[in-house]
Design a protein around this motif. Structure first.
Motif, PDB file in Angstrom:
ATOM      1  N   ALA A 172      29.637  60.557  64.659  1.00  0.00           N
ATOM      2  CA  ALA A 172      30.065  61.544  63.671  1.00  0.00           C
ATOM      3  C   ALA A 172      31.553  61.467  63.352  1.00  0.00           C
ATOM      4  CB  ALA A 172      29.710  62.948  64.168  1.00  0.00           C
ATOM      5  N   THR A 173      32.390  61.134  64.338  1.00  0.00           N
ATOM      6  CA  THR A 173      33.839  61.125  64.115  1.00  0.00           C
ATOM      7  C   THR A 173      34.423  59.724  63.964  1.00  0.00           C
ATOM      8  OG1 THR A 173      34.134  61.240  66.526  1.00  0.00           O
ATOM      9  CG2 THR A 173      34.196  63.306  65.318  1.00  0.00           C
ATOM     10  N   VAL A 174      33.576  58.703  64.025  1.00  0.00           N
ATOM     11  CA  VAL A 174      34.085  57.325  63.930  1.00  0.00           C
ATOM     12  C   VAL A 174      34.754  57.090  62.585  1.00  0.00           C
ATOM     13  CG1 VAL A 174      33.367  54.914  63.709  1.00  0.00           C
ATOM     14  CG2 VAL A 174      32.532  56.282  65.609  1.00  0.00           C
ATOM     15  N   GLY A 175      34.047  57.390  61.497  1.00  0.00           N
ATOM     16  CA  GLY A 175      34.594  57.127  60.169  1.00  0.00           C
ATOM     17  C   GLY A 175      35.818  57.960  59.860  1.00  0.00           C
ATOM     18  N   THR A 176      35.795  59.256  60.223  1.00  0.00           N
ATOM     19  CA  THR A 176      36.935  60.115  59.917  1.00  0.00           C
ATOM     20  C   THR A 176      38.175  59.697  60.692  1.00  0.00           C
ATOM     21  OG1 THR A 176      36.106  61.663  61.578  1.00  0.00           O
ATOM     22  CG2 THR A 176      35.519  62.090  59.310  1.00  0.00           C
ATOM     23  N   CYS A 177      38.018  59.436  61.979  1.00  0.00           N
ATOM     24  CA  CYS A 177      39.169  58.994  62.787  1.00  0.00           C
ATOM     25  C   CYS A 177      39.732  57.679  62.258  1.00  0.00           C
ATOM     26  CB  CYS A 177      38.760  58.830  64.248  1.00  0.00           C
ATOM     27  SG  CYS A 177      38.476  60.369  65.120  1.00  0.00           S
ATOM     28  N   ALA A 178      38.840  56.764  61.892  1.00  0.00           N
ATOM     29  CA  ALA A 178      39.285  55.456  61.402  1.00  0.00           C
ATOM     30  C   ALA A 178      40.048  55.594  60.098  1.00  0.00           C
ATOM     31  CB  ALA A 178      38.082  54.533  61.221  1.00  0.00           C
ATOM     32  N   MET A 179      39.534  56.401  59.178  1.00  0.00           N
ATOM     33  CA  MET A 179      40.202  56.544  57.888  1.00  0.00           C
ATOM     34  C   MET A 179      41.551  57.231  58.035  1.00  0.00           C
ATOM     35  SD  MET A 179      38.861  58.025  54.259  1.00  0.00           S
ATOM     36  CE  MET A 179      38.327  56.374  53.803  1.00  0.00           C
ATOM     37  N   VAL A 180      41.592  58.302  58.817  1.00  0.00           N
ATOM     38  CA  VAL A 180      42.852  59.030  58.991  1.00  0.00           C
ATOM     39  C   VAL A 180      43.876  58.164  59.717  1.00  0.00           C
ATOM     40  CG1 VAL A 180      43.930  61.013  60.105  1.00  0.00           C
ATOM     41  CG2 VAL A 180      41.749  61.282  58.936  1.00  0.00           C
ATOM     42  N   LEU A 181      43.474  57.494  60.794  1.00  0.00           N
ATOM     43  CA  LEU A 181      44.407  56.673  61.556  1.00  0.00           C
ATOM     44  C   LEU A 181      44.914  55.503  60.724  1.00  0.00           C
ATOM     45  CD1 LEU A 181      45.848  55.938  64.166  1.00  0.00           C
ATOM     46  CD2 LEU A 181      43.770  54.769  64.936  1.00  0.00           C
ATOM     47  N   SER A 182      44.031  54.819  60.018  1.00  0.00           N
ATOM     48  CA  SER A 182      44.435  53.641  59.241  1.00  0.00           C
ATOM     49  C   SER A 182      45.396  53.993  58.116  1.00  0.00           C
ATOM     50  CB  SER A 182      43.202  52.931  58.665  1.00  0.00           C
ATOM     51  OG  SER A 182      42.507  53.773  57.770  1.00  0.00           O
ATOM     52  N   THR A 183      45.279  55.191  57.554  1.00  0.00           N
ATOM     53  CA  THR A 183      46.184  55.588  56.472  1.00  0.00           C
ATOM     54  C   THR A 183      47.477  56.220  56.980  1.00  0.00           C
ATOM     55  OG1 THR A 183      44.967  57.691  56.281  1.00  0.00           O
ATOM     56  CG2 THR A 183      44.330  55.910  54.789  1.00  0.00           C
ATOM     57  N   GLU A 184      47.479  56.686  58.221  1.00  0.00           N
ATOM     58  CA  GLU A 184      48.686  57.326  58.756  1.00  0.00           C
ATOM     59  C   GLU A 184      49.623  56.346  59.440  1.00  0.00           C
ATOM     60  OE1 GLU A 184      47.169  61.930  59.493  1.00  0.00           O
ATOM     61  OE2 GLU A 184      47.513  60.603  61.205  1.00  0.00           O
ATOM     62  N   ILE A 185      49.217  55.104  59.636  1.00  0.00           N
ATOM     63  CA  ILE A 185      50.117  54.113  60.244  1.00  0.00           C
ATOM     64  C   ILE A 185      50.628  53.114  59.209  1.00  0.00           C
ATOM     65  CG2 ILE A 185      49.165  54.321  62.560  1.00  0.00           C
ATOM     66  CD1 ILE A 185      47.488  51.883  62.102  1.00  0.00           C
ATOM     67  N   VAL A 186      50.460  53.446  57.927  1.00  0.00           N
ATOM     68  CA  VAL A 186      51.033  52.651  56.842  1.00  0.00           C
ATOM     69  C   VAL A 186      51.738  53.592  55.877  1.00  0.00           C
ATOM     70  CG1 VAL A 186      49.326  50.810  56.988  1.00  0.00           C
ATOM     71  CG2 VAL A 186      48.892  52.748  55.488  1.00  0.00           C
ATOM     72  N   GLY A 187      52.578  53.036  55.019  1.00  0.00           N
ATOM     73  CA  GLY A 187      53.296  53.830  54.040  1.00  0.00           C
ATOM     74  C   GLY A 187      52.446  54.168  52.836  1.00  0.00           C
ATOM     75  N   LYS A 188      53.009  54.973  51.939  1.00  0.00           N
ATOM     76  CA  LYS A 188      52.278  55.432  50.760  1.00  0.00           C
ATOM     77  C   LYS A 188      51.830  54.274  49.879  1.00  0.00           C
ATOM     78  CE  LYS A 188      54.648  57.590  47.602  1.00  0.00           C
ATOM     79  NZ  LYS A 188      55.408  58.662  46.910  1.00  0.00           N
ATOM     80  N   LYS A 189      52.602  53.203  49.847  1.00  0.00           N
ATOM     81  CA  LYS A 189      52.283  52.051  49.007  1.00  0.00           C
ATOM     82  C   LYS A 189      50.943  51.431  49.372  1.00  0.00           C
ATOM     83  CE  LYS A 189      53.988  47.385  47.986  1.00  0.00           C
ATOM     84  NZ  LYS A 189      55.068  46.407  48.259  1.00  0.00           N
ATOM     85  N   TRP A 190      50.602  51.465  50.680  1.00  0.00           N
ATOM     86  CA  TRP A 190      49.407  50.778  51.157  1.00  0.00           C
ATOM     87  C   TRP A 190      48.233  51.718  51.451  1.00  0.00           C
ATOM     88  CZ3 TRP A 190      50.004  45.770  50.492  1.00  0.00           C
ATOM     89  CH2 TRP A 190      51.286  45.230  50.558  1.00  0.00           C
TER      90      TRP A 190
END
Length: 503
Positions: A172-190
């Motif tokens: 249940a939390t795999v997709g949400t954690c992955a999306m949030v983490l992947s977008t929070e360790i890059v800048g707005k450009k990416w």
């Protein structure tokens, strides 16, 4: 002017953007590694299409008129018919479920989605509170993999359904954690590009499933779980050692030293010389960061703007989920090749992802969602027409267009949610949105069964639901190009002063 001379504290966004100003692309590798988990997420979501399918059967005596005229083997002697595939190729044939009640046959799939609902409600806030994004992602991936492996040893339908519930609970939390983490360790450009890569990985996982199932078609259904669970088990270890925690989450939790070390690693990977004075990096007070499991839900519900956004986006998600999960459910009733049909449905998601890539960067979120839900709803209603009015092949094209619109809506909704809610509650909000999508998926099979006799209960309800729910988009603010916020107070300030956030 140097940072030493600047009297202002650097915001989280300012610091992250300053660490991303180099020319190397190495800093994207951890984020891209996180998105791979969507492959395993898709495989576990749709695996029951093959493992729980009822195989085709044939008459032992081709001259037996009773057997040949029968539509089901339930009324025949056991010796008069046989399965086309090996008995252990499906749970239905292995445990003789072909004549059981539909509720029993669908129990494993229903248990999986019920696990998704329960897990999403109980685990989602852990990523915003005590666990963090990375640790919850690793834990969820490990638990999902172990549940898949446990399914291999199931002796009956009841134990098998229990393992599917645990798998759904963990997933249940795999997709949400992955999306949030992947977008929070890059800048707005990416950020938008990384989100699109997540969708591509989900589609690849969906597409790989019929390929693996085809290779396993003459083997036990248990091998399909092994071939999809063991790789995800190894993947979890890679994430644990190679992916950093979100610096945004570390800062809102008051763990400044760890956040600084993470930012320095990101900057080094990007070839950026670290000249910033991290002592000026803004960190939040302890009471703001220390939240319990239910505190994030309370924070969302107590504020009118957050409650309004959450209610609207969840309503939209429910309508989209009905169509997204409901449309492909008719594949098994078409009489065509199951492996090819599922593969074609998976391929249909690629143009949806491509369209999202262009829509997210160039078109407003609200306009995109409103237009797509309208198109999907109208196309679904057109499928109610008789074949005399609209030819069958044309109806198939219209149905694909409707499903395509629902797919694109799913992609945009997840990106939209990330921008609508601040860091301290983002994972919880995104988890609730996914639960609304899954709730639509839970109800869709019931409507599909009723729609076998009257198409209004399937295509009609799907079309009306996604169209009417899509109208709630007008209640949401536009977020394209906005800087994402980190605290409730920052979001409320931007809500009260929208002109200050214009780019």
């Amino acid at each position: 002017m140097s940072d030493e001379a600047s009297p202002l504290l650097l915001s989280i966004d300012d610091m992250i953007e300053s660490c991303m100003t180099g020319h190397r692309m190495l800093h994207l590798l951890p984020s891209l590694l996180v998105t791979i988990v969507w492959i395993f997420d898709a495989q576990q979501t749709f695996i029951s299409v093959f493992t729980d399918a009822e195989p085709k059967w044939h008459c032992q005596n081709p001259n037996d008129p009773i057997c040949i005229s029968s539509l089901s083997p339930c009324n025949l002697d056991k010796d008069s018919w046989a399965w086309d595939m090996p008995t252990d190729s499906s749970v239905v044939s292995e445990w003789d479920l072909q004549c059981s009640a539909p509720a029993l046959v669908s129990l494993p799939a229903s248990a999986f989605f019920m696990g998704c609902l329960v897990g999403g409600l109980l685990l989602s806030t852990l990523a915003d509170s005590i666990f963090g994004r990375k640790r919850l992602l690793v834990f969820s991936c490990l638990a999902m993999s172990m549940a898949g492996i446990s399914a291999v040893f199931s002796p009956n339908i009841w134990i098998y359904s229990a393992t599917r519930f645990i798998c759904g609970f963990s997933r249940a939390t795999v997709g949400t954690c992955a999306m949030v983490l992947s977008t929070e360790i890059v800048g707005k450009k990416w950020r938008e590009i990384v989100s699109i890569v997540s969708y591509v990985c989900f589609t690849l996982g969906f597409l790989s499933l019929p390929m693996i199932a085809y290779l396993c078609r003459m083997m036990s259904w248990r091998f399909l779980y092994l071939w999809t669970s063991i790789p995800s088990l190894c993947y979890a270890a890679l994430v644990y050692f190679l992916v950093p925690e979100s610096p945004r989450w570390l800062l809102v939790r008051g763990r400044k030293d760890e956040a600084v070390q993470t930012l320095k690693k990101i900057a080094t990977l990007n070839g950026n010389l670290i000249t910033s004075n991290f002592s000026k990096l803004q960190c939040f007070d302890e009471p703001t960061c220390k939240t319990g499991m239910l505190s994030t839900m309370k924070m969302l519900w107590e504020r009118k703007w957050a409650r309004k956004r959450l209610t609207a986006i969840m309503t939209i998600s429910f309508g989209v989920g009905l169509s997204y999960f409901g449309m492909p459910l008719n594949v098994g009733n078409l009489g065509s090749n199951l492996y090819l049909s599922v593969a074609l449905n998976a391929v249909a998601e690629f143009p949806a992802t491509l369209l999202t890539f262009f829509l997210v960067g160039k078109i407003n979120r609200r306009s995109s969602l409103l237009a797509l839900t309208t198109i999907s709803g109208i196309c679904s209603l057109f499928c109610l027409m008789n074949n005399d009015i609209i030819p069958e092949r044309v109806q198939m094209v219209i149905e694909v267009v409707s499903f395509f619109g629902a797919c694109t809506c799913c992609d945009i909704i997840l990106i939209y949610t990330i921008e609508l809610f601040p860091t301290c509650v983002r994972n919880s909000a995104l988890a609730l949105i996914r639960q609304a999508l899954v709730l639509g998926g839970v109800l869709a099979p019931v409507l599909v069964v009723k729609g076998r006799n009257n198409k209004f209960w399937s295509f009609g309800v799907f079309g009306l639901a996604i169209f009417c729910c899509g109208l709630f988009t007008v209640c949401l603010p536009e977020t394209r190009g906005r800087t994402i916020c980190d605290t409730i107070e920052e979001e409320e300030f931007k809500e009260a002063n929208p002109a200050r956030d214009e780019n």
